[in-house]
Structures are given as structure tokens and as C-alpha cells.
Design an enzyme around this catalytic site. Structure first.
Site, PDB file in Angstrom:
ATOM      1  N   GLU A 117     -28.542  24.403  63.028  1.00  0.00           N
ATOM      2  CA  GLU A 117     -28.388  24.417  64.483  1.00  0.00           C
ATOM      3  C   GLU A 117     -29.751  24.353  65.161  1.00  0.00           C
ATOM      4  O   GLU A 117     -30.552  25.295  65.070  1.00  0.00           O
ATOM      5  CB  GLU A 117     -27.645  25.671  64.947  1.00  0.00           C
ATOM      6  CG  GLU A 117     -27.458  25.713  66.451  1.00  0.00           C
ATOM      7  CD  GLU A 117     -26.797  26.994  66.941  1.00  0.00           C
ATOM      8  OE1 GLU A 117     -26.761  27.190  68.173  1.00  0.00           O
ATOM      9  OE2 GLU A 117     -26.338  27.793  66.104  1.00  0.00           O
ATOM     10  N   LYS A 120     -13.444  41.375  54.597  1.00  0.00           N
ATOM     11  CA  LYS A 120     -13.748  40.039  55.104  1.00  0.00           C
ATOM     12  C   LYS A 120     -12.862  39.654  56.284  1.00  0.00           C
ATOM     13  O   LYS A 120     -12.466  38.507  56.439  1.00  0.00           O
ATOM     14  CB  LYS A 120     -13.674  39.002  53.971  1.00  0.00           C
ATOM     15  CG  LYS A 120     -14.683  39.320  52.860  1.00  0.00           C
ATOM     16  CD  LYS A 120     -14.607  38.398  51.682  1.00  0.00           C
ATOM     17  CE  LYS A 120     -15.636  38.852  50.630  1.00  0.00           C
ATOM     18  NZ  LYS A 120     -15.578  38.056  49.409  1.00  0.00           N
ATOM     19  N   ASP A 125     -22.923  37.549  50.753  1.00  0.00           N
ATOM     20  CA  ASP A 125     -21.565  37.003  50.761  1.00  0.00           C
ATOM     21  C   ASP A 125     -21.256  36.539  52.184  1.00  0.00           C
ATOM     22  O   ASP A 125     -21.004  37.354  53.074  1.00  0.00           O
ATOM     23  CB  ASP A 125     -20.575  38.080  50.315  1.00  0.00           C
ATOM     24  CG  ASP A 125     -19.162  37.539  50.131  1.00  0.00           C
ATOM     25  OD1 ASP A 125     -18.847  36.482  50.713  1.00  0.00           O
ATOM     26  OD2 ASP A 125     -18.369  38.183  49.421  1.00  0.00           O
ATOM     27  N   HIS A 129     -30.903  23.553  74.823  1.00  0.00           N
ATOM     28  CA  HIS A 129     -30.135  22.816  73.826  1.00  0.00           C
ATOM     29  C   HIS A 129     -30.237  21.314  74.041  1.00  0.00           C
ATOM     30  O   HIS A 129     -30.251  20.544  73.086  1.00  0.00           O
ATOM     31  CB  HIS A 129     -28.664  23.254  73.863  1.00  0.00           C
ATOM     32  CG  HIS A 129     -28.418  24.549  73.153  1.00  0.00           C
ATOM     33  ND1 HIS A 129     -28.720  25.760  73.704  1.00  0.00           N
ATOM     34  CD2 HIS A 129     -27.918  24.814  71.912  1.00  0.00           C
ATOM     35  CE1 HIS A 129     -28.408  26.732  72.860  1.00  0.00           C
ATOM     36  NE2 HIS A 129     -27.924  26.180  71.762  1.00  0.00           N
TER      37      HIS A 129
END
Length: 516
Positions: free
Chosen positions: A216, A346, A420, A511
């Protein structure tokens, strides 16, 4: 770890629907889903009440080894580690179609003599062979150069592509054993450096370069901007406030009253549960067992400290041992599952925000008024007003936190350091708070109540990921709280930078700059 294994757990050794006839007999499969063990002999094998001699059986171990049961003894045991599969093949009359009762009594270490009794239905045919389109596997060494090359050749033929960059890596494929199956190559994610960031923690003290793996544009630049302001203000104060990793089994009873009585028993036996759980690991320490009742279901939520590992596998093994003790000692349990979804592994959840999952860590900053205006073109009052309005927006949206984009920095750090990545769903919960001090300066804090990170285990030992941990001084044992403090400081920098960009209308223009 198990002194006694009830049949409800023993049944999990048997692979259902594995019973099949062969030209000279039949076979079925076992898989160790409990704990490392050794098979030292067969006392009895009985199917539908008919006894079979040990000489009739051979064991085909995953990896290709074939062993006669007659050759196995206490002096010559067969290793049966966790996750190993064994096909038990009998030379005998084929079985008739339909369901069959299988009873096997085994000599084992360390469990002693155990009897497994299950029912299974004879499957009609041999399992289908691998199709021509199956991904190639090598049962002996699936991480050899030849095994990887065969998979890349298969990939090229199947997809009609010829990837080049995918196969460019600088380490031995064997390095990823335990981290990735069907290995063919690597995803090369750009890593940019932000910082240095000054962290004033209890474990992380000093300035740290921050490796951020991202695709990004402007992300590294935005975090760098926040870090610059924090450094000019004297650094970010970081504190690890709590540490817990959970597993949440559930027990079903005949009625709600029995479930209530069970919970009372659990609350008076936490010392015994801790002793059973902690024998499975040098690092797992049971801190509490929360109890939740719903009808005839009793939910338990075991909370552990797990040292420098994130610890999900560690607490699963420990909780299974504690549950085995419960199943042995407490009568009337109709059904049991090791995980009930209450650990919310999760997944984002309010219980993790309240009770902590992983590390609860807070980062605090005090930004002088004039410095904020000069560097970020925004006044403290604007940021405080935006924060109040943002709280309303977050409530309307139904989120479990009010942070702006904590997952941006955390994802970049997780990928760079071998965490993870799926745990970002819990870890990205960020509770922010701002106020104007009596001097007119900005005080801000961000609390990550469920930051799940480790500095050992998982992907932290992979070559690139270990190097990224090393450049922050966070590789290996004794470093997890340091890493947690650094990550919280990075999140604080990102929250400050984005909040200022939104308030000063720099957000869109920054951006757009990446597209010019």
C-alpha cells in the site's frame, strides 16, 4: 500427560470411514490426535466378537514404513507421535458389508494398556487413487529440491503459466517444514523502513527501526510522519498490562441444574486442573478458568500465560489434558468438545476486548500544542473533536473498537516478522482515547487488548522474518513483551498520523500523490 484416557477421547484415534476390504483381508486407519506416544504391543484385536492374532497385522506408517505387529515390543517400540497416521492391515477373511464393531487393546507408553472400541461401516471400494491433476507429494521428503521442482513443473503444466519470480528464494526449502505444505516458492512483499521510533517501555527502551511489509503506497510514509512527531515529543510510553491465551471447551449435561453443579465443581478444582494442564509444557501456566452457563451447556474458558510464543497450539494441548482429568473425575457428561468458539480464535469479539487475548498493551503520547500545529497542521481541539465524532460512528457501525487503522501497521509488521496473519482479526482491536491537557497539549492513548504475537515458534524462525525481528532486537526467547511494546508504539504513530491527515484534509491528496 494422560494417566487415564476415557473412551470419548480414545475414539478420536480412529479414522472414521477408513474400514475397507482388500484382496487378502481388510484395513483401517488410526491417527494420533492426543499426545506423543509409543506403541509397545497388541494384547487383543476383536472385530464383531471374533479375535484375530497379532501375527495377522502389519502397520503401514505414513512415510512408507511397514512393520509387523509381532516385531513390536517394549524393547522395540513403534514411535507414534502426535499427528502420525498408521494404516492397520489384516491378512484375514474379508469383512461382510455393513457396520462392524472394532475393539483393540494396546500396550503403550506412557498411557499403559488402553482399549479402543468403535463402530465403523465397511466402505465398498478401495479409496480412489490420486487423479492426474493432484498436486505432487513426496511421502519421504516433501521439501527436497526434487519434490519442489516437480510441483513447479505441475503448476506450469496445469495453469499454462511459467512463473519466474515465485521460485526465487535464498533459503533451503526444508526451512519451511511445519510452516507451509505443498511448497513451491515465495511471495516477495516489499519491505520499507520507518522510524527510528523512540519507545519508552519497560521492555523496549530506545530507538527502533521498523520493518513494514506492505504493497500500500503511502503507508510507510504515513507511519514515518507519526513517528517523527512522537520522537520530537520525547517518545511513546508503552506498557504491557496483561497476558493471556485461551482455549474454551464445552460440556453438555442432561439438564441445566447438572451443568450448574458442574461449574461449581470446576471452581473448586482449579488447582488440580492447573497441575494437569501445565505438565504438558514448560511454558504454559494456567491463570484462570472462567465459567459460562447456557441451558444445559457449561462453557469453560481456560486462560494461560504462554511465554514468548503466541501459544494457540500450546494451550490446546494443555486444555486437552485438563479436560481429560475432568472426564475421568466428573460423572454425567454427555458430550464434550475441546473448543466451543468462546475463545473466539481468529475472530474479533467483545470478550477478548474485556478479558485480554494475547498481550494487552497500551501506548501513550503527549504532543505539545505548537509542535502538533507546526508538524501536522492541526490543532489538538480538532483531533479531540474528530475522536468524539468517530466514537459515534464506530458505535453506529457496531465495531468492537474505535481505532482508525491499527490493522495497517500491524499487518505490515505481522508479515515482516512471521506472525500468524489470521490473528489480525483479534489483534487489530484498538481502543483510542484523547483529551486536551490543562496546558492545551494533546494527550492520546491506544490500547491493544488482544495483540497476539510471538518471538519464537510459528513463522518467526523463517529467514527473512527472523532478520526483521533481529533488526529490532526482538528475535528469540525473552523478547515478546519488547515486541508488543514496539508494535503498540507503531500503532500509536499511525493513529496520530491518519487522524491529523483526516482533520487537515491531507488524507486524499497524500494518496493521490502515489498515482502521479
Amino acid at each position: 500427560m494422560f494417566r487415564f484416557i476415557p473412551n470419548v477421547l480414545l475414539k478420536q484415534l480412529y479414522t472414521r470411514n477408513s474400514l475397507r476390504n482388500t484382496a487378502d483381508g481388510f484395513y483401517f486407519s488410526l491417527k494420533n490426535r492426543l499426545s506423543d506416544a509409543r506403541f509397545t504391543g497388541l494384547q487383543r484385536a476383536r472385530i464383531d466378537g471374533h479375535d484375530y492374532p497379532a501375527a495377522a497385522f502389519t502397520l503401514e506408517v505414513d512415510g512408507g514404513e511397514v512393520v509387523s505387529v509381532r516385531d513390536i515390543s517394549a524393547q522395540s517400540p513403534l514411535a507414534f507421535p502426535l499427528r502420525r497416521s498408521v494404516r492397520v492391515r489384516a491378512q484375514a477373511q474379508p469383512l461382510a458389508p455393513g457396520r462392524h464393531t472394532i475393539e483393540i487393546t494396546l500396550y503403550t507408553q506412557p498411557f499403559g494398556t488402553i482399549t479402543l472400541t468403535v463402530e465403523d461401516e465397511l466402505q465398498p471400494d478401495e479409496p480412489p487413487q490420486s487423479s492426474p491433476n493432484s498436486i505432487p507429494r513426496d511421502s519421504v521428503n516433501d521439501y527436497s529440491t526434487d519434490a519442489v521442482a516437480k510441483r513447479r513443473q505441475f503448476l506450469a503444466g496445469f495453469s499454462q503459466t511459467n512463473p519466474h519470480h515465485l521460485s526465487q528464494y535464498s533459503f533451503d526449502p526444508a526451512t519451511v517444514r511445519g510452516n507451509c505444505e505443498n511448497f513451491v516458492g515465495v511471495a516477495q512483499v516489499p519491505i520499507g523502513l520507518a522510524g527510528p521510533l523512540r519507545v519508552n517501555g519497560e521492555h523496549a527502551q530506545g530507538e527502533f527501526l521498523i520493518p513494514m511489509a506492505t504493497t500500500e503506497g503511502t503507508l510507510v510514509a504515513s507511519y514515518n510522519r507519526g513517528m517523527k512527531l512522537i520522537n520530537l515529543s520525547g517518545g511513546v510510553l508503552c506498557t504491557v498490562q496483561d497476558d493471556a491465551m485461551q482455549r474454551a471447551p464445552v460440556f453438555q449435561f442432561a439438564d441445566a441444574r447438572q451443568a450448574r453443579n458442574f461449574v461449581g465443581w470446576v471452581e473448586t478444582h482449579q488447582r488440580e486442573l492447573a497441575a494437569e494442564a501445565e505438565i504438558t509444557s514448560r511454558f504454559a501456566r494456567l491463570r484462570y478458568v472462567d465459567t459460562y452457563l447456557n441451558g444445559r451447556l457449561a462453557f469453560l474458558r481456560f486462560g494461560y500465560a504462554t511465554g514468548d510464543a503466541a501459544g494457540q497450539n500450546m494451550v490446546s494441548k494443555a486444555t486437552l489434558a485438563a479436560c481429560n482429568y475432568i472426564l475421568q473425575e466428573y460423572p454425567g457428561i454427555e458430550h464434550f468438545f475441546l473448543e466451543s468458539n468462546l475463545a473466539t480464535d481468529k475472530k474479533p469479539s467483545q470478550v477478548n476486548v474485556l478479558r485480554t487475548r494475547g498481550k494487552r498493551v497500551t501506548a501513550e503520547v503527549r504532543i505539545p500544542r505548537e509542535l502538533l500545529i507546526r508538524e501536522l497542521q492541526v490543532e489538538p481541539e480538532q483531533l479531540a473533536r474528530h475522536a468524539r465524532i468517530g466514537d459515534v460512528g464506530a458505535r453506529l457501525a457496531g465495531t468492537n473498537n474505535n481505532g482508525l487503522h491499527s490493522v495497517n501497521g500491524l499487518a505490515a509488521l505481522f508479515i515482516a516478522t512471521g506472525q500468524d496473519v489470521a490473528c489480525l482479526s483479534e489483534s487489530s482491536a484498538a481502543i483510542t482515547y484523547q483529551e486536551i491537557t490543562s496546558e492545551g497539549d494533546l494527550y492520546g492513548s491506544v490500547t491493544l487488548p488482544s495483540l497476539i504475537v510471538g518471538t519464537v515458534g510459528g513463522g518467526t524462525g523463517l529467514p527473512t522474518q527472523r532478520e526483521c525481528l533481529e533488526l529490532m532486537g526482538c528475535a528469540g526467547a525473552g523478547q515478546v513483551n519488547k515486541l508488543a511494546e514496539i508494535m503498540a508504539g507503531v500503532v500509536a504513530a499511525g493513529e496520530l498520523s491518519l487522524a491529523a491527515a483526516i482533520s487537515s484534509l491531507d488524507w486524499v491528496s497524500s494518496h493521490d500523490a502515489t498515482r502521479s
